[in-house]
Write an enzyme that holds these catalytic residues in place. Sequence first.
Site, short mmCIF file in Angstrom:
data_model
loop_
_atom_site.label_atom_id
_atom_site.label_comp_id
_atom_site.label_asym_id
_atom_site.label_seq_id
_atom_site.Cartn_x
_atom_site.Cartn_y
_atom_site.Cartn_z
N SER A 113 1.61 35.25 83.10
CA SER A 113 2.78 35.21 82.21
C SER A 113 2.94 36.57 81.55
O SER A 113 1.93 37.21 81.21
CB SER A 113 2.58 34.14 81.15
OG SER A 113 3.44 34.37 80.06
N ASP A 128 11.57 15.74 75.89
CA ASP A 128 11.68 17.18 76.07
C ASP A 128 11.89 17.55 77.54
O ASP A 128 12.73 18.38 77.88
CB ASP A 128 10.42 17.88 75.55
CG ASP A 128 10.12 17.51 74.10
OD1 ASP A 128 11.03 17.00 73.43
OD2 ASP A 128 9.00 17.75 73.65
N GLY A 182 5.66 27.40 69.57
CA GLY A 182 5.27 26.71 68.34
C GLY A 182 6.46 26.51 67.40
O GLY A 182 6.28 26.15 66.25
N SER A 221 8.86 24.76 74.33
CA SER A 221 8.47 25.78 75.30
C SER A 221 7.53 25.19 76.36
O SER A 221 7.54 25.61 77.52
CB SER A 221 7.82 26.98 74.60
OG SER A 221 6.74 26.56 73.80
N GLU A 258 1.78 16.82 81.19
CA GLU A 258 1.44 17.12 79.80
C GLU A 258 0.47 16.08 79.24
O GLU A 258 -0.50 16.40 78.56
CB GLU A 258 2.72 17.19 78.96
CG GLU A 258 2.47 17.60 77.53
CD GLU A 258 3.67 18.27 76.88
OE1 GLU A 258 4.53 18.82 77.59
OE2 GLU A 258 3.74 18.26 75.65
C1 GLA Z 1 7.80 16.02 70.62
C2 GLA Z 1 7.48 15.19 71.87
C3 GLA Z 1 8.68 14.33 72.25
C4 GLA Z 1 9.19 13.52 71.06
C5 GLA Z 1 9.35 14.41 69.82
C6 GLA Z 1 9.69 13.63 68.60
O1 GLA Z 1 8.79 16.96 70.89
O2 GLA Z 1 7.15 16.04 72.96
O3 GLA Z 1 8.33 13.48 73.33
O4 GLA Z 1 8.35 12.43 70.80
O5 GLA Z 1 8.19 15.18 69.56
O6 GLA Z 1 10.94 13.06 68.71
#
Ligand code: GLA
Length: 390
Positions: free
Chosen positions: A72, A180, A130, A135, A168
């Site tokens: 990276s 996400d 963060g 990301s 993940e």
């Molecule tokens: C993080 C997790 C998501 C979700 C949010 C809260 O981003 O990766 O899956 O639970 O927190 O809404």
Amino acid sequence: MPTPSPVHAGLAAAFADAFGHAPEGVWRAPGRVNLIGEHTDYNEGLVLPFALPLGVSAAASRRDDGLVEVRSLQADTAVTASVSGTPGDVEGWAAYPVGMARVLHEHGPDGHGRKVGGATLLFDSDLPQGAGLSSSAALECATAIALCDLHGVEIAPAELARLAQRAENEHVGVPSGIMDQSASMLSSAGSALLLDCRTGLTSDVPFAPQDAGLTLMVIDTRATHELTGGEYGQRRAECERAAEILGVPALRDIKDLPAALAQLDEPVLRRRVQHVVTENHRVEATVGLLRAGAVAEIGGLLLASHMSLRDQFEISWPEANVAVDEAVRAGARGGRMVGGGFGGSVIVLTHTERADRVRDAINAAYESRSWTPPVFLTDTAPSQGARRLS
Ligand code: GLA
């Protein structure tokens, strides 16, 4: 369509410098902002995120020796690992792309008998880490689409999002939900993505605040957050425990909130349930207002979401609370913390003519507390999900 940021223009050249040959292509996956629907995904509820123009790019080429080599531009470490390895032998940022490759490999052949194998990948990111802007999901999704294309494997984007979540969960050890990765894979430019996390059904909800004279500010509070910190998993476990006591498959299924609250002895569980149930209603109300063209009216729902996350789910943090309070005092329509909590970013919806006043008020409040100045993201237009750039 958003143009790739200049940061990524030299990525193919950097790949050639690092590995001695040109990449076969460059892929990109965005980070996300969640408009509303926080901590509802793993409760099988509703979320409404959108993809940012910021994201992670990957220059990559296929290899046939069963190895994944990842580097990276933002990290010193280079990692080479077997695509058929098990969780735990790769740590740090590299666990995300290596874990993604392993999950895809394990997923097995697609309908044409093709299977993901090894690759050499070089990443570049313009997403602050963060900052609660996903990301990690962007890194997973950029890896996923690059590997599938390189090996000619066809997997539907929604399925890729689920596999990225699994990478993940299993290879990094973070019990995150599906929001996400779905936002990064499935979003469309100009829209927020309504996702029903139980059925997997999605629909695009046009979101163009600028057409109504409004601006959605995205503000990195500079209090960094880590989902690996334990509190996220604790909240998730509390929700699961409440669902078990209430005898429902997930908190999504609660139809009578007062009756559910009356069945819970522990005040903490009552607060968690109150948040999740009301947050699902706020997502539905937000979608209704957006579809009715009443974008300015969602400000109150954003604010209610923030207060619920602060007081009922207890995951907000001082920098977020001050930013939201100051924004509202300076005339914004509303705002809230976004993401997992305990650090990261806030969003603020304001009439564009008041945006400067809002920004000045937040900056002054931070300065008077001697906090690190917040960062106001400049390019926040809802953008397209993961795609091949070249
Ligand atoms: C993080 C997790 C998501 C979700 C949010 C809260 O981003 O990766 O899956 O639970 O927190 O809404």
